[in-house]
Design an enzyme around this catalytic site. Structure first.
Site, PDB file in Angstrom:
ATOM      1  N   GLU A   1       0.820  -1.203   0.000  1.00  0.00           N
ATOM      2  CA  GLU A   1       0.000   0.000   0.000  1.00  0.00           C
ATOM      3  C   GLU A   1       0.864   1.268   0.000  1.00  0.00           C
ATOM      4  OE1 GLU A   1      -3.102   0.099  -0.455  1.00  0.00           O
ATOM      5  OE2 GLU A   1      -3.695  -1.987  -0.108  1.00  0.00           O
TER       6      GLU A   1
ATOM      7  N   CYS B   1      -7.849  -2.462   8.182  1.00  0.00           N
ATOM      8  CA  CYS B   1      -6.504  -2.476   7.590  1.00  0.00           C
ATOM      9  C   CYS B   1      -5.950  -1.059   7.473  1.00  0.00           C
ATOM     10  CB  CYS B   1      -6.536  -3.156   6.220  1.00  0.00           C
ATOM     11  SG  CYS B   1      -6.810  -4.940   6.284  1.00  0.00           S
TER      12      CYS B   1
ATOM     13  N   ARG C   1     -17.962  -0.578   6.132  1.00  0.00           N
ATOM     14  CA  ARG C   1     -19.065  -1.176   5.373  1.00  0.00           C
ATOM     15  C   ARG C   1     -19.746  -2.268   6.182  1.00  0.00           C
ATOM     16  NH1 ARG C   1     -19.526  -5.639   2.483  1.00  0.00           N
ATOM     17  NH2 ARG C   1     -17.298  -6.116   2.648  1.00  0.00           N
TER      18      ARG C   1
END
Length: 209
Positions: free
Chosen positions: A82, A145, A92
């Site tokens: 990342e 994350c 979500r």
């Protein structure tokens, strides 16, 4: 006594029996130690705030040179270091403790984002040498994350106790894309590359969307 690497993965969540990130970390850590790279592995809960706090506690205890947090991105088709962590929690689905924050900052008053201090492009190339699909990712999402990634990056930028460490996040795909044993071999190669590479490669890693 300081160590070379702190390597973390996540516990199972959302009804799953396993989490491929932890399976890969659990296999990569002894391989790193066999290569005389002192390594501590840690399984994190999929919980906003708590996961990052546990990682940082271990980082301050062991003083690693490199901190690599690993998480599962089940919909992806590659192993993806990342590039950037962003200061937002927007769930979500609930985390493992039932928390569902929406549009909350990870660190109130913190910067909008932080770049990884890992050599993500060099690591991506190292992953590819192991036969794995690999690419730089421009977003770690807005779930746990990213929460861990941002808390880590914020601590690396602000905590003098961690000033000598470099760190970041790597997402791994589900086992049907890349088996955890193969991902573990890739993580070993990527981590060895990161330890040997104070500067990243100047190669493209961008995306159009």
């Amino acid at each position: 006594m300081s160590i070379d690497v702190l390597l973390t993965g996540f516990a199972p969540f959302d009804g799953a029996d396993v989490n491929e990130s932890w399976l890969a970390v659990r296999e990569a850590a002894p391989a790193l130690r066999a290569a005389e790279i002192t390594t501590r592995e840690l399984e994190l809960p999929v919980e906003f705030g708590r996961a990052g706090a546990e990682l940082l506690h271990a980082a301050r205890e062991h003083a690693p040179q490199l901190i690599v947090a690993v998480g599962l991105a089940a919909g992806r088709r590659a192993v993806t270091p990342e590039r950037v962590a962003i200061n937002i929690r927007d769930a979500r689905i609930p985390d493992a403790a039932g928390a569902s924050p929406v549009d909350e900052p990870v660190v109130p008053g913190g910067p909008v984002g932080y770049f990884s201090t890992l050599p993500i492009k060099a690591m991506t190339e190292a992953l590819a040498t192991q036969g794995l699909p690999a690419a730089v990712s421009q977003s770690a999402g807005t779930y746990v994350c990213n929460d861990v990634f941002y808390l880590l990056a914020h601590a690396l930028a602000t905590d003098p106790q961690l000033a000598q460490a470099r760190g970041g996040f790597v997402h791994v795909p589900a086992a049907d894309v890349a088996p955890p044993a193969a991902v573990a071999r890739g993580l070993v190669a990527a981590i060895r590359t990161a330890l040997e590479s104070p500067e990243d490669l100047v190669v493209t890693g961008g995306a159009e969307h």
